[in-house]
Design a protein around this motif. Structure first.
Motif, PDB file in Angstrom:
ATOM      1  N   GLN A 210       0.861  -1.181   0.000  1.00  0.00           N
ATOM      2  CA  GLN A 210       0.000   0.000   0.000  1.00  0.00           C
ATOM      3  C   GLN A 210       0.898   1.231   0.000  1.00  0.00           C
ATOM      4  N   LEU A 211       1.059   1.827  -1.180  1.00  0.00           N
ATOM      5  CA  LEU A 211       2.051   2.897  -1.358  1.00  0.00           C
ATOM      6  C   LEU A 211       1.419   4.272  -1.470  1.00  0.00           C
ATOM      7  N   ILE A 212       0.366   4.402  -2.261  1.00  0.00           N
ATOM      8  CA  ILE A 212      -0.278   5.697  -2.480  1.00  0.00           C
ATOM      9  C   ILE A 212      -1.787   5.485  -2.560  1.00  0.00           C
ATOM     10  N   PRO A 213      -2.574   6.510  -2.258  1.00  0.00           N
ATOM     11  CA  PRO A 213      -4.030   6.374  -2.374  1.00  0.00           C
ATOM     12  C   PRO A 213      -4.441   6.155  -3.830  1.00  0.00           C
ATOM     13  N   GLY A 214      -5.483   5.379  -4.025  1.00  0.00           N
ATOM     14  CA  GLY A 214      -5.969   5.134  -5.373  1.00  0.00           C
ATOM     15  C   GLY A 214      -4.963   4.423  -6.250  1.00  0.00           C
ATOM     16  N   GLN A 215      -4.195   3.543  -5.670  1.00  0.00           N
ATOM     17  CA  GLN A 215      -3.113   2.861  -6.386  1.00  0.00           C
ATOM     18  C   GLN A 215      -3.671   2.015  -7.523  1.00  0.00           C
ATOM     19  N   THR A 216      -3.107   2.180  -8.724  1.00  0.00           N
ATOM     20  CA  THR A 216      -3.536   1.431  -9.902  1.00  0.00           C
ATOM     21  C   THR A 216      -2.360   0.655 -10.476  1.00  0.00           C
ATOM     22  N   GLU A 217      -2.668  -0.221 -11.399  1.00  0.00           N
ATOM     23  CA  GLU A 217      -1.618  -1.021 -12.032  1.00  0.00           C
ATOM     24  C   GLU A 217      -0.663  -0.144 -12.832  1.00  0.00           C
ATOM     25  N   ASP A 218      -1.203   0.892 -13.501  1.00  0.00           N
ATOM     26  CA  ASP A 218      -0.331   1.803 -14.251  1.00  0.00           C
ATOM     27  C   ASP A 218       0.611   2.551 -13.320  1.00  0.00           C
ATOM     28  N   MET A 219       0.103   2.962 -12.160  1.00  0.00           N
ATOM     29  CA  MET A 219       0.965   3.632 -11.190  1.00  0.00           C
ATOM     30  C   MET A 219       2.065   2.699 -10.710  1.00  0.00           C
ATOM     31  N   GLU A 220       1.709   1.442 -10.468  1.00  0.00           N
ATOM     32  CA  GLU A 220       2.706   0.479 -10.001  1.00  0.00           C
ATOM     33  C   GLU A 220       3.802   0.270 -11.042  1.00  0.00           C
ATOM     34  N   LYS A 221       3.430   0.287 -12.313  1.00  0.00           N
ATOM     35  CA  LYS A 221       4.447   0.157 -13.372  1.00  0.00           C
ATOM     36  C   LYS A 221       5.384   1.362 -13.370  1.00  0.00           C
ATOM     37  N   LYS A 222       4.804   2.558 -13.195  1.00  0.00           N
ATOM     38  CA  LYS A 222       5.632   3.761 -13.143  1.00  0.00           C
ATOM     39  C   LYS A 222       6.557   3.737 -11.922  1.00  0.00           C
TER      40      LYS A 222
END
Length: 923
Positions: A210-222
């Motif tokens: 759990q890194l950031i609010p509203g975490q998405t798969e695209d964010m995880e790739k970035k």
């Protein structure tokens, strides 16, 4: 029955008035026996006394720490808050403790679940705990957010700040754009998982964190892409860079309080280290720095601040805000008192023992100030210690790890992967210096022998350990006065400590000679800033732990003033020359460097510059490697570098180094007694060489204005401007005389007349269909058109002496707050395009002004210049544009947020095709 009969029966006659008393006492005795005796009729006196003592003398207080562990403390029921605080600090073995406090709520809920600040409380050290405890729980939190993590000497303190800010982000209190959120999250991943390894960190390896609010798969790739760039950073390094980026956010360290302004609009007042910040819809719209505020007060539900009078004002400004309740008003007032004392004063004000008869609050802050904390940390030996880092919470995707609570409130997880020795358990930096995120390589411009910057860009990806730029931290005086601090006594550390340099030679006037020899990497371990070009003395801006500068006697400290280098006086030298002297010592045969320093010479770089002092730290970007993107045309290269700078935060470092005023240019005319009253601000002065000279004014030839010419290479276009301040009531005639003599037909206004209760510009034009008469001029308003946040006016300017008439277009942008930036970049870009259309075919200068004529004025000039460069298919380097402007008028683009805003607007205008090369310039 007679009395004789009573005596014969053996009974005594009792008077009737005694009978009621007797029966009542008998009843009480009977009730007492039933309550205390029980079936056996016994009463344990000693047991009852012991139970009473336990109830009176024992109190349990549970503290929840930032890693979600808990510990229960036993303390005397009469103990005050300071006792519990000391027990918490001792439990954590926390040295730099003054930044922290214990928080609780009136209803016993956790702070994250309490959006209403009225029920939030900080434990008062001077009051008994039993009067403040509610549910028995307290929450350990950061109370005063440090302005720069480099001020924190202990790694463990930085780790606690890291936990707090990570919590602020996850709970939505610290809002940040997606690109910055991904960057900051990548440092969390580096701290917890270590270096990126393809065989271990496969696809989706971040999905459980759990890194950031509203975490998405695209964010995880970035985040994963950014994680690869941090190779080699230990947890302490990653956390330092995490804090270094977080401190630049608008909402960093802001304690928000709901309020309404004079127009009944909902706003939020934020208390910070720099002063009182006003937010509307989570956008910062105004800043009132502590240096601007002279008095803070409240009455019932109203909160007031009194601002210091400007040179051009003959009245005091009192701003009032309507709070939700009386308690809201008092809470905000107390927060302001505490933050002002902690961040601005050398030591807290002592409360008088003789209290006058008053109904006002006698609340004061009694703890140590930041100045005292930093000073204590400089002279305290670092403690080598080991602690356990707390991992991020896991998102629920099936089975989750089970937390295990260990001794002293530290948390670890059951291992689900091989543990590398540097993942979580580390020793403090007393034994090694942190690996800086900017890596190794070519020396940076403000180095003192250890910081460097290298970026290797291939295609669209940066491949380097150097992802975070070097930040020259601004050294500020914490006192309310503007004088620099000079100490003649220097505390020396214990001589039993290891050292890399001889003992110091104490000189006169409090100066100290320090000899340094570089380490095996050729580093001395400190940075310097200042110089003639920056209008600052040469100051030590940063010292790396466990380097020669850190181990010398006395230790070199942030804020020390460097007077001589190897016997050469550096006063009056340019910054670059000072850096070269340090490099020459390192490259010499012995490598020895001799510094003559004035210890603890804290210097306010913004003293006397009140407007600038209330701005956030500068923020800027300039490409250092224009050759790095081979294969792209120059414009595309510049836009790619600009995008990298916006994403990584590299916009900051060099903007801070750029001179605000050209040191080779003077402004003597503005200092003349007859001209001083013509300046709106005492520190905003026009260069003599480019100033506008009036020819027909009876008040002299001076006006606070400069010619600014911006050439567009390859197109033959020169955009000409007159950058000037907003007219005063006494300079309206001079303003229109300037317009007449310059032949201008376009006036651009980037301010409103009054902002946040303060006059920013005098209304220098007449109402619609009316005429304003000025000495030898008349000005008639012929049209006025309001479009959303734009106002367009048409005037006829007539010279009474010659009869000459000229049509004037007046364009006003009304959506720019005084100390913030527009919320809509597209709206401002549209306004700039309208200005460009209005100047079509013009060769005369356009008159542009805001309030001071430097901040918003500079943003418009840069924006228009950038759009013209794009159309001419020329590269756009914002720093070069700022430098060119500041060579013609000082301090153009006044602060960091303005620079960041215009850089973002330029990049978006390019990427969305708002501006693109014209066919005649396309290749």
């Amino acid at each position: 029955m007679t009395s004789e009969e009573c005596r014969w029966s053996g009974r005594e006659v009792v008077p009737r008035r005694w009978l009621t008393r007797f029966r009542f006492s008998e009843m009480i005795e009977s009730v007492s026996r039933r309550a205390l005796s029980g079936s056996s009729g016994s009463y344990h006196v000693r047991g009852a006394e012991l139970a009473r003592d336990r109830r009176l003398k024992s109190l349990s207080a549970t503290v929840v720490f930032l890693d979600d562990t808990q510990h229960t403390f036993q303390l005397d029921k009469r103990a005050k808050g300071q006792v519990l605080l000391d027990m918490v600090y001792q439990h954590l073995e926390l040295i730099e403790k003054d930044y922290f406090g214990l928080q609780y709520t009136d209803n016993g809920a956790t702070p994250s679940a309490c959006p209403n600040p009225d029920i939030m409380r900080w434990l008062d050290p001077a009051k008994p705990v039993k009067k403040q405890i509610r549910s028995g729980q307290f929450f350990f939190r950061v109370k005063f957010y440090v302005s720069d993590p480099s001020k924190l000497q202990e790694e463990y303190t930085r780790y606690q700040f890291y936990l707090q800010i990570r919590r602020d982000i996850l709970q939505g209190r610290l809002q940040l754009p997606p690109s910055t959120a991904c960057l900051i999250a990548s440092y969390t991943v580096q701290s917890e998982l270590g270096d990126y390894h393809p065989e271990e960190h496969g696809p989706g390896y971040l999905s459980r964190l759990q890194l950031i609010p509203g975490q998405t798969e695209d964010m995880e790739k970035k985040i994963a892409e950014l994680h690869k760039l941090h190779k080699g950073q230990l947890p302490a390094d990653a956390e330092y860079n995490f804090l270094d980026h977080a401190k630049r956010l608008d909402m960093y360290g802001v304690e928000l309080h709901k309020a309404r302004d004079s127009t009944n609009k909902e706003i939020q007042l934020g208390v910070t280290s720099i002063g009182l910040v006003v937010f509307q819809n989570n956008i910062r719209i105004n800043v009132f720095s502590w240096s601007k505020i002279v008095k803070i007060s409240f009455k019932r539900k109203q909160f007031f601040i009194q601002l210091r009078r400007e040179q051009s004002e003959n009245y005091d400004t009192l701003l009032g805000f309507n709070m939700q309740t009386y308690r809201s008003s008092k809470n905000l007032w107390k927060a302001c008192v505490e933050h002002h004392t902690f961040f601005r004063l050398h030591s807290p004000k002592m409360r008088s023992r003789r209290f006058p008869l008053t109904l006002s609050s006698r609340f004061t802050y009694s703890g140590r100030t930041e100045f005292q904390t930093v000073e204590d940390g400089k002279h305290r030996a670092r403690v080598e210690r080991t602690f356990i880092r707390s991992p991020s919470k896991r998102l629920v995707h099936g089975v989750t790890s089970v937390p295990i609570v260990e001794d002293k409130g530290k948390l670890s997880l059951q291992p689900g992967r091989p543990v590398r020795p540097y993942d979580n358990k580390v020793q403090s930096l007393g034994s090694r210096e942190p690996r800086q995120a900017w890596g190794e390589g070519n020396p940076s411009d403000d180095e003192g022998g250890f910081l460097s910057l290298r970026e290797e860009i291939t295609g669209t990806h940066m491949q380097s350990g150097a992802f975070s730029p070097l930040l020259g931290s601004r050294v500020l005086s914490y006192a309310d006065d503007d004088t620099a601090i000079e100490r003649n006594i220097y505390d020396l550390p214990d001589y039993s400590e290891p050292t890399s340099s001889p003992a110091p030679q104490i000189l006169e006037d409090g100066l100290v000679n320090i000899r340094l020899t570089p380490d095996e990497q050729g580093r001395f371990g400190f940075n310097v800033k200042g110089g003639l070009d920056l209008e600052m003395p040469i100051l030590v801006s940063r010292v790396a732990p466990n380097t020669p500068a850190d181990r010398c006697y006395p230790k070199l400290n942030e804020g020390d003033q460097v007077v001589c280098i190897n016997g050469i006086d550096v006063n009056g030298m340019l910054h670059e020359h000072v850096v070269n002297l340090i490099r020459q010592s390192r490259d010499s045969g012995t490598g020895e460097l001799t510094l003559t320093v004035r210890p603890n010479a804290l210097y306010n770089a913004l003293a006397g510059n009140d407007e600038a002092s209330e701005e956030e730290p500068p923020y800027r970007y300039v490409p250092d490697v224009p050759h790095a993107t081979v294969g792209l045309d120059a414009l595309a290269q510049s836009m790619l570098l600009l995008a990298d700078g916006l994403a990584s935060g590299a916009l900051i470092a060099q903007y801070e180094q750029l001179y605000r005023k050209n040191p080779e240019l003077v402004a003597l005319e503005s200092k003349k007694p007859e001209n001083q009253n013509k300046n709106r601000y005492r520190d905003i002065s026009p260069y003599d060489v480019t100033r506008v000279i009036l020819m027909g004014s009876i008040n002299g030839d001076y006006i606070n204005a400069n010619y600014v010419n911006m050439e567009i290479p390859g197109s033959g276009i020169i955009n000409r401007y007159i950058a000037t301040q907003g007219p005063l009531s006494s300079t309206v005639a001079d303003f229109w005389q300037m317009v007449l003599e310059a032949g201008s037909t376009l006036v651009v206004m980037l301010t409103t007349l009054v902002e946040r209760g303060r006059a920013k510009c005098h209304q220098y034009w007449p109402a619609f269909n009316e005429t304003l008469t000025l000495r030898n001029l008349t000005l008639t308003s012929t049209a006025e058109n309001i479009e959303d946040t734009f106002v367009f006016r048409e005037f006829i300017l007539r010279d009474i002496n010659t009869g000459e008439e000229r049509d004037i277009t007046h364009m006003q942008y009304c959506a720019w707050p005084d100390h913030g930036v527009p919320s809509d970049w597209r709206q401002f870009t549209t306004f700039t395009e309208r200005v460009r259309a209005a100047r079509t075919g013009m060769v005369e200068p356009a008159v542009v002004h805001c309030s001071a004529g430097i901040g918003r004025t500079g943003v418009l000039v840069l924006m228009e210049t950038a759009l013209c460069l794009m159309e001419a298919n020329q590269p756009v380097y914002p720093l070069d544009i700022v430098r060119s402007m500041r060579d013609q008028r000082a301090m153009m683009i006044q602060n960091a947020s303005q620079y960041r805003f215009v850089c973002e607007a330029v990049h978006k205008a390019y990427t969305e095709g708002i501006a693109k090369p014209l066919p005649e310039f396309s290749r």
